[in-house]
Design an enzyme around this catalytic site. Structure first.
Site, PDB file in Angstrom:
ATOM      1  N   HIS A   1      -6.923  -4.832  -1.224  1.00  0.00           N
ATOM      2  CA  HIS A   1      -6.766  -4.640  -2.674  1.00  0.00           C
ATOM      3  C   HIS A   1      -5.678  -3.588  -2.900  1.00  0.00           C
ATOM      4  O   HIS A   1      -5.963  -2.403  -3.056  1.00  0.00           O
ATOM      5  CB  HIS A   1      -8.087  -4.208  -3.308  1.00  0.00           C
ATOM      6  CG  HIS A   1      -9.132  -5.286  -3.295  1.00  0.00           C
ATOM      7  ND1 HIS A   1      -9.311  -6.152  -4.348  1.00  0.00           N
ATOM      8  CD2 HIS A   1     -10.025  -5.646  -2.339  1.00  0.00           C
ATOM      9  CE1 HIS A   1     -10.291  -7.003  -4.045  1.00  0.00           C
ATOM     10  NE2 HIS A   1     -10.734  -6.718  -2.828  1.00  0.00           N
TER      11      HIS A   1
ATOM     12  N   HIS B   1     -13.993 -13.978  -2.842  1.00  0.00           N
ATOM     13  CA  HIS B   1     -15.090 -13.067  -2.564  1.00  0.00           C
ATOM     14  C   HIS B   1     -16.371 -13.878  -2.751  1.00  0.00           C
ATOM     15  O   HIS B   1     -16.617 -14.402  -3.834  1.00  0.00           O
ATOM     16  CB  HIS B   1     -15.098 -11.915  -3.561  1.00  0.00           C
ATOM     17  CG  HIS B   1     -13.989 -10.927  -3.389  1.00  0.00           C
ATOM     18  ND1 HIS B   1     -12.653 -11.268  -3.447  1.00  0.00           N
ATOM     19  CD2 HIS B   1     -14.031  -9.576  -3.186  1.00  0.00           C
ATOM     20  CE1 HIS B   1     -11.920 -10.175  -3.283  1.00  0.00           C
ATOM     21  NE2 HIS B   1     -12.734  -9.144  -3.112  1.00  0.00           N
TER      22      HIS B   1
ATOM     23  N   GLU C   1     -21.112 -11.473  -1.824  1.00  0.00           N
ATOM     24  CA  GLU C   1     -21.007 -10.082  -1.381  1.00  0.00           C
ATOM     25  C   GLU C   1     -22.211  -9.302  -1.914  1.00  0.00           C
ATOM     26  O   GLU C   1     -22.118  -8.480  -2.821  1.00  0.00           O
ATOM     27  CB  GLU C   1     -19.706  -9.449  -1.875  1.00  0.00           C
ATOM     28  CG  GLU C   1     -19.428  -8.084  -1.258  1.00  0.00           C
ATOM     29  CD  GLU C   1     -18.183  -7.430  -1.806  1.00  0.00           C
ATOM     30  OE1 GLU C   1     -17.902  -6.290  -1.377  1.00  0.00           O
ATOM     31  OE2 GLU C   1     -17.492  -8.024  -2.660  1.00  0.00           O
TER      32      GLU C   1
ATOM     33  N   GLN D   1     -11.500 -10.129 -11.081  1.00  0.00           N
ATOM     34  CA  GLN D   1     -12.460  -9.107 -10.664  1.00  0.00           C
ATOM     35  C   GLN D   1     -13.709  -9.066 -11.560  1.00  0.00           C
ATOM     36  O   GLN D   1     -14.823  -8.855 -11.086  1.00  0.00           O
ATOM     37  CB  GLN D   1     -11.783  -7.735 -10.676  1.00  0.00           C
ATOM     38  CG  GLN D   1     -12.708  -6.541 -10.458  1.00  0.00           C
ATOM     39  CD  GLN D   1     -13.119  -6.362  -9.022  1.00  0.00           C
ATOM     40  OE1 GLN D   1     -12.347  -5.879  -8.205  1.00  0.00           O
ATOM     41  NE2 GLN D   1     -14.342  -6.750  -8.692  1.00  0.00           N
TER      42      GLN D   1
ATOM     43  N   HIS E   1      -7.489  -9.349   4.081  1.00  0.00           N
ATOM     44  CA  HIS E   1      -8.239  -9.041   2.853  1.00  0.00           C
ATOM     45  C   HIS E   1      -8.007  -7.584   2.454  1.00  0.00           C
ATOM     46  O   HIS E   1      -8.472  -6.660   3.106  1.00  0.00           O
ATOM     47  CB  HIS E   1      -9.737  -9.274   3.057  1.00  0.00           C
ATOM     48  CG  HIS E   1     -10.525  -9.189   1.792  1.00  0.00           C
ATOM     49  ND1 HIS E   1     -10.988 -10.297   1.119  1.00  0.00           N
ATOM     50  CD2 HIS E   1     -10.926  -8.122   1.056  1.00  0.00           C
ATOM     51  CE1 HIS E   1     -11.647  -9.919   0.035  1.00  0.00           C
ATOM     52  NE2 HIS E   1     -11.625  -8.601  -0.021  1.00  0.00           N
TER      53      HIS E   1
END
Length: 429
Positions: free
Chosen positions: A60, A211, A214, A153, A58
């Site tokens: 970015h 995701h 979270e 996102q 994981h």
């Protein structure tokens, strides 16, 4: 046939010590206590640990090394990080994204990190970051397995162009379907996003990595929906839930049901210890929740559980170095996984377990697998985590691609040894 490379006197993670590993044409051809044939190259491991490469499940990469652009995250919160990324996106150029990503990949190689799953934001209609990271994937293919996740996102339903952009990104060659259901406007929208994205993955024969939950909200239940869709669509074994931090705050009775459902659907879990304990619990005074998901309980239920790095010097996290042993160490401490078995499991959480999640073929130190190794300045996996061991050699397909000198400190003390090498100072050594 003469081996290209033999690693002599190696310890490996399964507990074998003092073994030799012969490699030919980029693959492991023999593992034995003593291989007495000449090789093109021999490397004496001196009883050090030889591990398969580290794997980050994981990350970015489109944002990595962008710290301070266009400003700093002063609050240190997740939401300010997302807002800051929104400010940075219009300023991105393909050249800058590629340059930062390649720079990070150089750092990754130096740390023995040779496989990375990176989420790439698809909410910019230009798909600039997607094109940039597809180029990076091509350039680093000889030394890093880079897997891209189409990540909306700003929300699959919340962002007006995300639906079409996810499809466009997958059509360009992005590997995995991503999502962020807890960032949608409502719980119902979050559930709908999971359903649509999982259907898309099923139709295309792709893996899913979302995701999920979270937050510190114990009522955030998107992992339940993700598990349901996994079963409904027959995606068992192809789905991962990342973060899952709300599970830290959920009622124990509900979690006992939830984890069993996840195990039945073979949903994997990816915790991100460094970032989870930094971003979660921000609304607490004391006691302050640390936010990492229930790693021991998930493991005990038979789930595949991995640790990810998530961020390195970007809008969400100003620290980080690409060191998966730092990630493993933080995960061990926060999850209170301090038994010998549990510490070894934390090493697995940055090697074999994420390799399963990514579906890496030929991974691991077994005959017939790829000759990819990291030689660590430690004698076993526990020692490697304890010392965040120096990477002496990084090997890809039987070729050395990075090396670091043995770390030692010279002492100037009367009646004491003249040097300290940390790995020599463990009990019984």
């Amino acid at each position: 046939m003469q081996p290209d490379l033999i690693l002599k006197n190696a310890n490996i993670a399964n507990g074998q010590t003092g073994v030799d590993i012969a490699c030919q044409n980029g693959k492991i051809v023999e593992i034995a206590s003593h291989i007495d044939v000449p090789a093109v190259e021999e490397l004496d491991c001196g009883g050090m640990l030889v591990s398969p490469p580290f794997v980050d499940s994981h990350f970015h990469m489109d944002a990595t090394l962008s710290l301070g652009l266009p400003r700093m995250n002063e609050s240190g919160t997740l939401l300010e990080g997302i807002a800051l990324w929104g400010e940075l996106k219009p300023l991105l150029t393909p050249e800058a994204v590629i340059e930062r990503a390649l720079k990070y990949c150089d750092l990754a190689v130096s740390k023995g990190l040779l496989a990375i799953r990176t989420h790439v934001d698809v909410c910019d209609y230009r798909l600039l970051a997607v094109d940039a990271l597809l180029e990076v994937k091509k350039q680093v293919a000889p030394y890093i397995d880079l897997q891209l996740v189409a990540f909306p996102q700003d929300g699959y339903l919340r962002s007006p162009t995300a639906k079409s952009n996810v499809i466009r990104a997958l059509d360009k060659g992005v590997d995995v379907v991503g999502g962020i259901p807890h960032f949608e406007r409502t719980m119902a929208d979050g559930a709908q996003s999971i359903s649509e994205l999982c259907q898309m993955a099923a139709d295309r024969g792709l893996m899913v990595d979302m995701h999920c939950d979270e937050s510190d909200d114990p009522l955030s239940r998107h992992i339940e929906m993700l598990t349901y869709e996994t079963q409904r669509l027959g995606l068992n074994g192809r789905v991962a839930g990342s973060h899952l931090t709300s599970m830290h705050s959920m009622d124990n009775y509900y979690v006992s049901k939830l984890i069993a459902l996840m195990a039945e659907a073979e949903v994997s879990a990816i915790a991100n210890p460094l970032i989870n304990i930094t971003l979660q619990g921000r609304h607490d005074t004391y006691p302050k929740r640390r936010g990492m998901t229930r790693v021991p309980e998930l493991r005990n239920a038979g789930l595949t559980v991995a640790f990810g790095h998530d961020c390195v010097m970007d809008p969400w996290y100003s620290m980080g170095s690409g060191d998966m042993l730092e990630v493993a160490s933080m995960g061990m401490h926060v999850a209170q996984m301090t038994s010998r078995e549990d510490i070894r499991a934390c090493f697995d959480a940055v090697t074999t377990q994420p390799a399963k999640i990514l579906g890496l073929e030929g991974y691991g130190i077994e005959v017939g697998n790829k000759a990819d190794f990291v030689i660590l300045q430690a004698r076993d996996t526990i020692e490697a985590i304890r010392m965040r061991a120096n990477r002496l050699f990084v090997i890809r397909r039987g070729k050395i691609i990075a090396e670091t000198p043995m770390a030692q400190t010279r002492l100037h003390l009367a009646d004491r040894p003249d040097h300290v090498r940390e790995h020599e100072y463990a009990p019984g050594q």
